[in-house]
Design a protein around this motif. Structure first.
Motif, PDB file in Angstrom:
ATOM      1  N   GLU A 226      41.067  47.755  41.860  1.00 17.35           N
ATOM      2  CA  GLU A 226      41.782  46.490  42.020  1.00 17.35           C
ATOM      3  C   GLU A 226      41.076  45.574  43.032  1.00 17.35           C
ATOM      4  O   GLU A 226      41.023  44.347  42.846  1.00 17.35           O
ATOM      5  CB  GLU A 226      43.217  46.759  42.465  1.00 17.35           C
ATOM      6  CG  GLU A 226      44.108  47.313  41.359  1.00 17.35           C
ATOM      7  CD  GLU A 226      45.493  47.666  41.848  1.00 17.35           C
ATOM      8  OE1 GLU A 226      46.403  47.789  41.015  1.00 17.35           O
ATOM      9  OE2 GLU A 226      45.665  47.849  43.085  1.00 17.35           O
ATOM     10  N   LEU A 229      38.131  44.197  41.221  1.00 17.53           N
ATOM     11  CA  LEU A 229      38.572  43.196  40.266  1.00 17.53           C
ATOM     12  C   LEU A 229      38.986  41.912  40.974  1.00 17.53           C
ATOM     13  O   LEU A 229      38.744  40.797  40.489  1.00 17.53           O
ATOM     14  CB  LEU A 229      39.731  43.741  39.427  1.00 17.53           C
ATOM     15  CG  LEU A 229      40.239  42.820  38.311  1.00 17.53           C
ATOM     16  CD1 LEU A 229      39.118  42.541  37.303  1.00 17.53           C
ATOM     17  CD2 LEU A 229      41.456  43.407  37.632  1.00 17.53           C
ATOM     18  N   THR A 233      37.548  38.231  40.374  1.00 14.38           N
ATOM     19  CA  THR A 233      38.410  37.078  40.085  1.00 14.38           C
ATOM     20  C   THR A 233      38.035  35.894  40.963  1.00 14.38           C
ATOM     21  O   THR A 233      37.949  34.734  40.488  1.00 14.38           O
ATOM     22  CB  THR A 233      39.881  37.468  40.305  1.00 14.38           C
ATOM     23  OG1 THR A 233      40.206  38.584  39.477  1.00 14.38           O
ATOM     24  CG2 THR A 233      40.805  36.304  39.974  1.00 14.38           C
ATOM     25  N   TYR A 246      34.264  40.266  34.515  1.00 11.69           N
ATOM     26  CA  TYR A 246      35.700  40.427  34.762  1.00 11.69           C
ATOM     27  C   TYR A 246      36.307  41.426  33.773  1.00 11.69           C
ATOM     28  O   TYR A 246      37.071  42.317  34.144  1.00 11.69           O
ATOM     29  CB  TYR A 246      36.395  39.079  34.648  1.00 11.69           C
ATOM     30  CG  TYR A 246      37.894  39.159  34.863  1.00 11.69           C
ATOM     31  CD1 TYR A 246      38.423  39.104  36.143  1.00 11.69           C
ATOM     32  CD2 TYR A 246      38.770  39.285  33.777  1.00 11.69           C
ATOM     33  CE1 TYR A 246      39.800  39.193  36.332  1.00 11.69           C
ATOM     34  CE2 TYR A 246      40.130  39.370  33.959  1.00 11.69           C
ATOM     35  CZ  TYR A 246      40.648  39.321  35.261  1.00 11.69           C
ATOM     36  OH  TYR A 246      42.001  39.418  35.442  1.00 11.69           O
ATOM     37  N   GLN A 249      35.311  45.137  34.490  1.00  7.84           N
ATOM     38  CA  GLN A 249      36.029  45.734  35.618  1.00  7.84           C
ATOM     39  C   GLN A 249      37.506  45.925  35.295  1.00  7.84           C
ATOM     40  O   GLN A 249      38.123  46.909  35.717  1.00  7.84           O
ATOM     41  CB  GLN A 249      35.866  44.870  36.868  1.00  7.84           C
ATOM     42  CG  GLN A 249      36.486  45.461  38.117  1.00  7.84           C
ATOM     43  CD  GLN A 249      35.908  46.821  38.477  1.00  7.84           C
ATOM     44  OE1 GLN A 249      34.739  47.090  38.193  1.00  7.84           O
ATOM     45  NE2 GLN A 249      36.713  47.680  39.086  1.00  7.84           N
ATOM     46  N   ALA A 250      38.064  44.998  34.539  1.00  8.09           N
ATOM     47  CA  ALA A 250      39.469  45.157  34.131  1.00  8.09           C
ATOM     48  C   ALA A 250      39.638  46.400  33.265  1.00  8.09           C
ATOM     49  O   ALA A 250      40.659  47.106  33.342  1.00  8.09           O
ATOM     50  CB  ALA A 250      39.933  43.904  33.386  1.00  8.09           C
ATOM     51  N   LEU A 253      39.660  49.416  35.547  1.00  7.23           N
ATOM     52  CA  LEU A 253      40.962  49.533  36.203  1.00  7.23           C
ATOM     53  C   LEU A 253      42.014  50.099  35.249  1.00  7.23           C
ATOM     54  O   LEU A 253      42.794  50.991  35.617  1.00  7.23           O
ATOM     55  CB  LEU A 253      41.399  48.165  36.709  1.00  7.23           C
ATOM     56  CG  LEU A 253      42.795  48.091  37.331  1.00  7.23           C
ATOM     57  CD1 LEU A 253      42.902  49.027  38.522  1.00  7.23           C
ATOM     58  CD2 LEU A 253      43.135  46.653  37.730  1.00  7.23           C
ATOM     59  N   SER A 455      30.354  49.752  37.480  1.00  6.22           N
ATOM     60  CA  SER A 455      31.344  50.480  36.676  1.00  6.22           C
ATOM     61  C   SER A 455      30.919  51.932  36.479  1.00  6.22           C
ATOM     62  O   SER A 455      31.737  52.853  36.558  1.00  6.22           O
ATOM     63  CB  SER A 455      31.522  49.788  35.330  1.00  6.22           C
ATOM     64  OG  SER A 455      32.376  50.538  34.492  1.00  6.22           O
TER      65      SER A 455
END
Length: 514
Positions: A226, A229, A233, A246, A249-250, A253, A455
């Protein structure tokens, strides 16, 4: 003398049945190895039993759970009930060693029809006179008054009956010995179940701790993801990152969040299983848990293979059942020989109740019966062959138990060594991957690497962290397996105590008559 009797029986049954009373026992000798492959050859004391062993892990809660399981586990309760059943069977099987004595009383009134006592009706002229008829009328009434006279008798008796079979060939004693050895085996079986229950409780508790550790790891990695991320953002808003960065990474998560529900499921279901092991409903059990990192690893010395065999209740149980079956074979063999039964009766008999207690009413009887089977459709021979085959099966099972005891110990020693290596390597891998993750996060902010590299580093760290938890769990499970393989604290002293309890139960007065 038994050989002579056997020959006589076979000659008597010549042409009707063939006698085969020879018995060659299966080979029972299984010499244990002098040492284990995975341990130095040295003698060692038995390990602590039950909750005493659980305390060696340094968890007060685990020690309390194992102690509660010993008191409330329903599998152990069922095994204890089977002990009572075996004790009762031993008492029943041993009853033939004693005389059978009973008190009997009888009161009988019976009528015997005149038609059974005489072929023609009886005529009594006085009957006609008594009915007011004169001598001249008597002849006329004779035919009408002729009848069969029934006889009515009374019989009263009070006395003792006794019988006793002389156990010339040891048939009844063999049956008693077989049942009493099974009573010993039932106690050893209870010990096996007790050790298995202790192992199940400890493994379940360790799984609770492992799930809690993994949940902490999962939540920590979610927090890290988070944060990353959030950085993406902020960069995306400034145009310093792309939607690909983005989205990548989302996805990381979301993947890490997806690991949490299965871990919650494992944790809660394991607590349910633990409650069942403790003999209570799940909502009444509260487990605080903690972390596997806080536990101590107990040191266990296996000793010598010969010592392990003496510490295994399952080996003792198989040995007791084998010895019991040998007596069953001897009992089936003794059934071919003659049986002699003594009978006796002493009491009072009278046809008039008021005379029943007079000295002249005393009646007694003594006798004996001799019974020799000659031909029974080969039932005795079939039973004898059946018992011998059962002995062969019990012998094979006994030797299998010996091999399993040695094999279980060897396997547990291997698991203990290799899982210890896995824990050490896992700790090194987690430390290295943590350094790599910190470096990757710094380099990403500097623009030196892309999000795909980050990642990959995050996923590697997450996997190593989880794998280390699994390695710690496997290492603790290996300790429990070794505890179980070494007999769970059972010893020859325990064996003698169990046999003494079985003997005491047999000798105890369990009824109104000793």
């Amino acid at each position: 003398m038994q050989a002579w009797a056997s020959t006589a029986i076979c000659l008597a049954a010549s042409g009707l049945a063939s006698c085969n009373l020879d018995w060659e026992k299966p080979e029972l000798s299984t010499v244990p190895p002098e040492r284990f492959l995975e341990a130095r050859p040295k003698s060692a004391l038995p390990i602590p039993a039950g909750s005493d062993f659980a305390r060696k892990f340094g968890s007060k809660e685990l020690a309390e759970l194992t102690a509660r399981a010993l008191d409330d586990n329903l599998a152990i309760a069922g095994a204890m009930a089977r002990i009572d059943q075996a004790d009762a069977r031993a008492r029943i099987a041993s009853s033939a060693l004693w005389p059978s004595v009973g008190l009997g009383a009888a009161a009988l009134r019976a009528q015997t029809p005149g038609t059974v006592l005489s072929e023609t009706p009886n005529y009594n002229p006085s009957q006609a006179i008594l009915q007011g008829a004169g001598q001249q009328k008597a002849a006329e009434l004779a035919e009408n008054l002729a009848s069969f006279s029934a006889v009515r008798n009374n019989f009263f008796a009070l006395g003792l009956n006794a019988s006793y079979e002389i156990d010339f060939w040891g048939k009844n004693q063999d049956a008693s010995n077989a049942a009493r050895l099974l009573a010993n085996a039932s106690r050893f079986d209870r010990d096996v179940i007790e050790i298995a229950t202790m192992a199940a409780v400890m493994n379940a508790y360790f799984l609770v701790l492992a799930a809690q550790d993994q949940l902490r790891i999962a939540h920590e990695h979610v927090r890290i993801a988070e944060q990353v991320l959030g950085a993406f953002t902020a960069r995306l808003e400034k145009g310093a990152a792309t939607m690909l960065d983005y989205g990548q990474q989302a996805a990381v998560l979301a993947g890490q969040k997806a690991t949490i529900p299965p871990l919650e499921q494992t944790l809660r279901q394991t607590k349910v299983a633990l409650a069942v092991l403790l003999g209570q409903t799940p909502e009444t059990l509260e487990i605080k848990g903690g972390s596997m990192k806080a536990l101590r690893y107990p040191r266990l010395d296996p000793g010598l293979p010969s010592e392990v065999l003496l510490r295994r209740p399952d080996v003792a149980e198989a040995e007791a059942r084998l010895a019991s079956q040998e007596f069953s074979v001897l009992r089936a063999r003794a059934a071919f020989f003659p049986s002699v039964t003594l009978n006796g009766q002493y009491g009072l008999q009278s046809i008039v109740l008021r005379n029943l207690l007079r000295p002249e009413a005393i009646a007694w009887e003594l006798g004996s019966n001799l019974a020799q089977p000659l031909f029974d459709g080969f039932a005795l021979q079939g039973q004898y062959e059946l018992e011998k085959a059962r002995f062969a099966e019990a012998a094979a099972f006994y030797k299998q138990r010996i091999l399993s005891a040695i094999g279980d110990t060897e396997s547990a020693l291997i698991a203990e060594k290799e899982t210890a290596k896995s824990v050490k390597i896992g700790e090194e891998a987690v430390a290295a991957s943590k350094i790599a993750l910190d470096a990757a996060r710094a380099q990403l902010l500097e623009g030196k690497i892309d999000v795909i590299t980050l990642s990959t580093v995050q996923t590697t760290y997450f996997q190593y962290d989880f794998s280390l938890t699994q390695a710690r769990l496997a290492h603790l499970n290996a300790a429990v397996s070794l505890y179980q393989a070494l007999g769970g604290g059972w010893s020859p002293t325990t064996r003698n105590a169990e046999i003494a309890r079985a003997n005491a139960a047999y000798e105890a007065n369990k009824g109104p008559w000793p």
